[in-house]
Design an enzyme around this catalytic site. Structure first.
Site, PDB file in Angstrom:
ATOM      1  N   LYS A 176       0.850  -1.194   0.000  1.00 53.28           N
ATOM      2  CA  LYS A 176       0.000   0.000   0.000  1.00 53.28           C
ATOM      3  C   LYS A 176       0.889   1.249   0.000  1.00 53.28           C
ATOM      4  O   LYS A 176       1.625   1.495   0.944  1.00 53.28           O
ATOM      5  CB  LYS A 176      -0.915  -0.013   1.223  1.00 53.28           C
ATOM      6  CG  LYS A 176      -1.855  -1.228   1.249  1.00 53.28           C
ATOM      7  CD  LYS A 176      -2.720  -1.273   2.479  1.00 53.28           C
ATOM      8  CE  LYS A 176      -1.924  -1.483   3.741  1.00 53.28           C
ATOM      9  NZ  LYS A 176      -2.774  -1.777   4.915  1.00 53.28           N
ATOM     10  N   GLY A 209      -8.395   3.725  10.510  1.00 54.41           N
ATOM     11  CA  GLY A 209      -9.002   2.449  10.157  1.00 54.41           C
ATOM     12  C   GLY A 209      -8.866   2.045   8.706  1.00 54.41           C
ATOM     13  O   GLY A 209      -9.408   1.021   8.291  1.00 54.41           O
TER      14      GLY A 209
END
Length: 269
Positions: A176, A209
């Site tokens: 990511k 989150g």
């Protein structure tokens, strides 16, 4: 009688503020049309400002929760998050390796606020036990650096980090690149195929989150029978929408909005 939806089990820590961890996982699973179940590995005192405390559950409690769910209800996918100690990492790795379902491993090391969620002594267990059991591993750049020593400073270095993680044995890795400048660019690869996923970067600091949400969305899609590339592409679309809709909560970093897809046209199937 309505047939049960696909079932996904999250093995992770609890976030008392509701933005990450078990709470984010279950919200994501509900939004994407699967039945979410949980194995709690740790309880945290956590809010928009950071993690004020964390209490790890005993290995026997984690193992009992897992067996209780899998042996009776069954699972179509498993997702792992916060596993604070080497003992927990080893136990969970053994459990998912013995479960006939795809496993999404989010090797959580540090919270959004910089709080350590994985003991340094557990890194070897992640490398040698957990990653080999993963269908997809989803490290961010900091987590990839801790695991492999490869520090990514530009998009061109993402394949190097991916190769270093793949060397530990997961079938696929999603690196990511959200911490880089420019568009939010991720790289999914199994060492043969490369899938580059791009999304515009939203000017929204309320991103608490994000990692938990993405990994849970991938698991939800896998449970519905998607291929890994399909599942990851769908999950990227979902989390991009959740980031765009993120909202302020408390005095710090607010959460992404897990429910955005329930209010807007979006294919949850």
């Amino acid at each position: 009688m309505t047939a049960a939806p696909p079932r996904v089990l999250t093995v992770a820590g609890s976030d008392s503020g509701g933005g990450a961890g078990i709470q984010a996982d279950l919200k994501t699973m509900l939004a994407l049309g699967v039945h979410g179940m949980s194995v709690i590995t740790a309880v945290t005192a956590q809010n928009s400002l950071g993690v004020q405390g964390a209490w790890e559950l005993p290995v026997e409690a984690v193992r009992a929760q897992y067996r209780s769910v899998v042996d009776d209800i069954g699972v179509q996918a498993v997702k792992t998050g916060m596993l604070a100690s080497a003992e927990l990492v080893e136990a969970v790795a053994g459990l998912i390796a013995g479960t006939d379902a795809p496993a999404v491993v989010d090797p959580v090391g540090v919270s959004k606020h910089g709080d350590a969620l994985l003991a340094a002594s557990a890194l070897d267990a992640v490398r040698t036990e957990l990653l080999p059991a993963a269908t997809v591993a989803t490290p961010n750049l900091d987590e990839a650096a801790r695991l492999t020593g490869v520090r990514v400073l530009s998009e061109e270095q993402l394949p190097e980090a991916a190769a270093a993680v793949l060397a530990y044995g997961p079938k696929w890795v999603l690196i990511k690149g959200g911490h880089l400048d420019g568009d939010a660019v991720d790289l999914l690869t199994d060492g043969t195929e490369e899938h580059w996923l791009r999304a515009p970067r939203h000017d929204n600091r309320h991103t608490h989150g994000t990692g938990c949400t993405l990994a849970s969305a991938i698991a939800a899609r896998l449970a519905k029978g998607r291929t890994v590339p399909e599942a990851v592409a769908d999950a990227k679309e979902y989390v991009t929408g959740a980031i765009a809709a993120g909202f302020a909560l408390g005095g710090g970093i607010g959460p992404v909005d897990h429910g955005w897809a329930l209010r807007k046209p979006y294919a949850a199937g």
